[in-house]
Scaffold this active site. Sequence first.
Site, PDB file in Angstrom:
ATOM      1  N   CYS A  62       0.807  -1.221   0.000  1.00 58.97           N
ATOM      2  CA  CYS A  62       0.000   0.000   0.000  1.00 58.97           C
ATOM      3  C   CYS A  62       0.844   1.275   0.000  1.00 58.97           C
ATOM      4  O   CYS A  62       1.985   1.289   0.448  1.00 58.97           O
ATOM      5  CB  CYS A  62      -0.863   0.101   1.249  1.00 58.97           C
ATOM      6  SG  CYS A  62      -1.872  -1.307   1.568  1.00 58.97           S
ATOM      7  N   TYR A  64      14.425  -1.964  -1.875  1.00 55.58           N
ATOM      8  CA  TYR A  64      13.568  -2.229  -3.021  1.00 55.58           C
ATOM      9  C   TYR A  64      12.258  -1.447  -3.061  1.00 55.58           C
ATOM     10  O   TYR A  64      11.883  -0.924  -4.093  1.00 55.58           O
ATOM     11  CB  TYR A  64      13.271  -3.741  -3.067  1.00 55.58           C
ATOM     12  CG  TYR A  64      12.293  -4.143  -4.129  1.00 55.58           C
ATOM     13  CD1 TYR A  64      12.605  -3.995  -5.479  1.00 55.58           C
ATOM     14  CD2 TYR A  64      11.043  -4.656  -3.800  1.00 55.58           C
ATOM     15  CE1 TYR A  64      11.699  -4.356  -6.468  1.00 55.58           C
ATOM     16  CE2 TYR A  64      10.139  -5.019  -4.783  1.00 55.58           C
ATOM     17  CZ  TYR A  64      10.472  -4.865  -6.114  1.00 55.58           C
ATOM     18  OH  TYR A  64       9.586  -5.214  -7.078  1.00 55.58           O
ATOM     19  N   ASP A 115      20.897  -7.976  -9.027  1.00 51.63           N
ATOM     20  CA  ASP A 115      19.449  -7.911  -8.787  1.00 51.63           C
ATOM     21  C   ASP A 115      19.228  -7.521  -7.330  1.00 51.63           C
ATOM     22  O   ASP A 115      20.122  -7.655  -6.495  1.00 51.63           O
ATOM     23  CB  ASP A 115      18.804  -9.273  -9.093  1.00 51.63           C
ATOM     24  CG  ASP A 115      17.313  -9.141  -9.421  1.00 51.63           C
ATOM     25  OD1 ASP A 115      16.761  -8.028  -9.269  1.00 51.63           O
ATOM     26  OD2 ASP A 115      16.706 -10.153  -9.810  1.00 51.63           O
ATOM     27  N   ASP A 116      17.996  -7.038  -7.028  1.00 50.84           N
ATOM     28  CA  ASP A 116      17.739  -6.575  -5.658  1.00 50.84           C
ATOM     29  C   ASP A 116      17.503  -7.719  -4.684  1.00 50.84           C
ATOM     30  O   ASP A 116      17.812  -7.626  -3.510  1.00 50.84           O
ATOM     31  CB  ASP A 116      16.544  -5.608  -5.632  1.00 50.84           C
ATOM     32  CG  ASP A 116      15.325  -6.229  -6.252  1.00 50.84           C
ATOM     33  OD1 ASP A 116      14.660  -7.023  -5.582  1.00 50.84           O
ATOM     34  OD2 ASP A 116      15.056  -5.941  -7.435  1.00 50.84           O
ATOM     35  N   ASN A 132      -1.356   1.723   5.656  1.00 52.23           N
ATOM     36  CA  ASN A 132      -0.259   0.983   5.035  1.00 52.23           C
ATOM     37  C   ASN A 132       0.396   0.149   6.125  1.00 52.23           C
ATOM     38  O   ASN A 132       0.807   0.679   7.143  1.00 52.23           O
ATOM     39  CB  ASN A 132       0.757   1.972   4.438  1.00 52.23           C
ATOM     40  CG  ASN A 132       1.997   1.285   3.869  1.00 52.23           C
ATOM     41  OD1 ASN A 132       3.056   1.903   3.801  1.00 52.23           O
ATOM     42  ND2 ASN A 132       1.898   0.042   3.473  1.00 52.23           N
ATOM     43  N   GLY A 133       0.477  -1.154   5.908  1.00 52.81           N
ATOM     44  CA  GLY A 133       1.065  -2.047   6.909  1.00 52.81           C
ATOM     45  C   GLY A 133       0.205  -3.267   7.068  1.00 52.81           C
ATOM     46  O   GLY A 133      -0.618  -3.584   6.204  1.00 52.81           O
ATOM     47  N   CYS A 161      12.780 -10.624   7.391  1.00 52.08           N
ATOM     48  CA  CYS A 161      12.731 -11.524   6.229  1.00 52.08           C
ATOM     49  C   CYS A 161      14.123 -12.103   5.917  1.00 52.08           C
ATOM     50  O   CYS A 161      14.223 -13.085   5.190  1.00 52.08           O
ATOM     51  CB  CYS A 161      12.116 -10.830   5.016  1.00 52.08           C
ATOM     52  SG  CYS A 161      12.739  -9.207   4.707  1.00 52.08           S
ATOM     53  N   GLY A 191       1.526   0.040  -4.990  1.00 54.68           N
ATOM     54  CA  GLY A 191       0.289  -0.727  -5.145  1.00 54.68           C
ATOM     55  C   GLY A 191      -0.383  -0.356  -6.435  1.00 54.68           C
ATOM     56  O   GLY A 191      -0.712   0.816  -6.630  1.00 54.68           O
ATOM     57  N   SER A 230      15.035  -2.192 -10.552  1.00 56.38           N
ATOM     58  CA  SER A 230      15.440  -1.989  -9.162  1.00 56.38           C
ATOM     59  C   SER A 230      16.895  -2.360  -8.901  1.00 56.38           C
ATOM     60  O   SER A 230      17.476  -1.907  -7.923  1.00 56.38           O
ATOM     61  CB  SER A 230      14.505  -2.761  -8.235  1.00 56.38           C
ATOM     62  OG  SER A 230      14.325  -4.056  -8.740  1.00 56.38           O
ATOM     63  N   CYS A 246       7.353 -11.894   5.340  1.00 55.49           N
ATOM     64  CA  CYS A 246       7.067 -10.635   6.031  1.00 55.49           C
ATOM     65  C   CYS A 246       5.615 -10.644   6.474  1.00 55.49           C
ATOM     66  O   CYS A 246       4.736 -11.003   5.701  1.00 55.49           O
ATOM     67  CB  CYS A 246       7.296  -9.457   5.083  1.00 55.49           C
ATOM     68  SG  CYS A 246       6.778  -7.872   5.804  1.00 55.49           S
ATOM     69  N   CYS A 250      13.972  -3.321  11.085  1.00 54.00           N
ATOM     70  CA  CYS A 250      13.341  -4.631  10.935  1.00 54.00           C
ATOM     71  C   CYS A 250      14.054  -5.310   9.768  1.00 54.00           C
ATOM     72  O   CYS A 250      14.170  -4.735   8.683  1.00 54.00           O
ATOM     73  CB  CYS A 250      11.849  -4.527  10.624  1.00 54.00           C
ATOM     74  SG  CYS A 250      11.154  -6.167  10.259  1.00 54.00           S
ATOM     75  N   CYS A 282      11.587  -0.707   8.327  1.00 53.35           N
ATOM     76  CA  CYS A 282      11.784  -1.817   7.373  1.00 53.35           C
ATOM     77  C   CYS A 282      13.019  -1.560   6.507  1.00 53.35           C
ATOM     78  O   CYS A 282      13.040  -0.626   5.700  1.00 53.35           O
ATOM     79  CB  CYS A 282      10.549  -1.928   6.482  1.00 53.35           C
ATOM     80  SG  CYS A 282      10.790  -2.945   5.016  1.00 53.35           S
TER      81      CYS A 282
HETATM   82  S1  SF4 Z   1      10.074  -8.486   7.353  1.00 52.36           S
HETATM   83 FE1  SF4 Z   1      11.358  -7.647   5.706  1.00 52.36          FE
HETATM   84  S2  SF4 Z   1       9.959  -6.648   4.288  1.00 52.36           S
HETATM   85 FE2  SF4 Z   1       8.840  -7.018   6.199  1.00 52.36          FE
HETATM   86  S3  SF4 Z   1       9.024  -5.111   7.367  1.00 52.36           S
HETATM   87 FE3  SF4 Z   1      10.679  -6.453   8.024  1.00 52.36          FE
HETATM   88  S4  SF4 Z   1      12.411  -5.955   6.670  1.00 52.36           S
HETATM   89 FE4  SF4 Z   1      10.575  -5.100   5.759  1.00 52.36          FE
END
Ligand code: SF4
Length: 495
Positions: free
Chosen positions: A25, A271, A374-375, A130-131, A471, A51, A312, A411, A468, A265
């Site tokens: 989003c 990306y 690549d990203d 968003n989230g 992932c 989005g 990207s 994620c 964060c 994040c």
């Molecule tokens: S899990 Fe990965 S994509 Fe999701 S908020 Fe954390 S860093 Fe970002």
Amino acid sequence: MPAPLSNAKPFLAHPFDDDKLREECGVFGVTGTADAANFVALGLHALQHRGQEAGGIVTHSMETGFHSARRFGYVRDTFTSPSLMEKLPGTVAIGHVRYSTAGSKGQTEIRDVQPFFGEFSMGGAAIAHNGNITNVDALRRELIDRGSIFQSSSDSECIIHLMARSLQRDIPERMKDALRRVEGAFSVVAMTRTKLIGVRDPLGVRPLVLGRVGESWVLSSETCALDIIGAEFIREIEPGEMVVISPEKGVVSHRPFEARKSRFCIFEHVYFSRPDSILGGRSVYETRRQIGVELARENPVDADIVCPVPDSGTPAAIGFSQESGIPYAMGIIRNQYMGRTFIEPTEQIRNMGVRLKLNVNRALIAGKRVILVDDSVVRGTTSRKIKEMILDAGASEVHFRIASPPTAWPCFYGVDTPQREKLLAATMSEDEMREHLAVDSLKFISLDGLYRAVGEAEGRDANCPRYCDACFSGEYPVEPADMLERGFKLKTAAE
Ligand code: SF4
């Protein structure tokens, strides 16, 4: 409030592109201008990368009240129609663009398209989120048991129902009550008849910025959407902050949540965000270029050219080339207009896959040792096809360099990710991935290298990471309560 519904079948904006993590989003809001809906449409257009499936705008006019429109499709094809825009009068407006989570949660219905609207005793309010709320199952059960009737399958609608149950006397206080019950990631833009409200969750996982154009205030997911309307970037909304913007008091800051260390994040840097945006005071483009520099330092290789996987991978490929001294080349060209060409692709067209979107520049590739930057690698299907295209074009070697660490965990904070077992890095070691992709070498930037690229000179502080990075690391800063209930297993000490 009139809420036009459309039965138009949603198109898939990226029918061949299910091998990327996707931000779900983008949000945008403005107050204090007679042209609020048009400003929001422009802002959403600049946030379209966050989005592409659907968008919505809610406005309020003192003469005619609240108005809303929700549409499937790109903003440029929907919220540019004069006959639609003249039905959205008012001086306050908010908007939302969303990406379909088809496959994981089912295809979007128009009723899932935000902003959501609620009529309260003290007046109406609309919210755009968003989230992702990580305790939505429990909240939804509780709200339904107590009589709430949900209109959509979206987690964000919970916020409206929680606000309806609050006993507070004004909308911002009701929002605080509601959001204190919510766990997970949220950057929310909301509006009442006279106020524009912006809130970020206590960890500040998703972005939200404040801007100003003339006498008008603007809230946006990213700074690139301020630029399009000529707004000045004022500052980021801080993690855990709520701003209430009104004509009488201007911007008033509140702190509705217990203070926590922020965990923005890190993938926004890699990306999701546009390269012309500013995040945490840093140019996204420059961070991505720096990721390429770190990648080249960590994983050098002898080769003739460095090619980005567009678009990207481009800034990281430039950084890789600058650091390694290996010439940069546009070995792969993206067909920019692919997304809208095939509304319902046939099986035969689907099989053409990535070739419809990317084409190899044979004249540059033939006979060369090629580094592809690549990203990320998600399922690995696209990487494999790109490698085949590069070899078909006559490359003598293919080396993949990836501008993020292996994506081994899903994620739960507002990004559409395949189930864990579909993530290549969840089931294979780096060597096994190299074999699976059948390339000469495959290397990822380390988590420390990524932290250095975003400005943490010492790399990742394992005791207190600033971002964060779940992932990559499997360390979730907010427990994904719903997913644990559904059987998701957190990382064990042995992993
Ligand atoms: S899990 Fe990965 S994509 Fe999701 S908020 Fe954390 S860093 Fe970002």
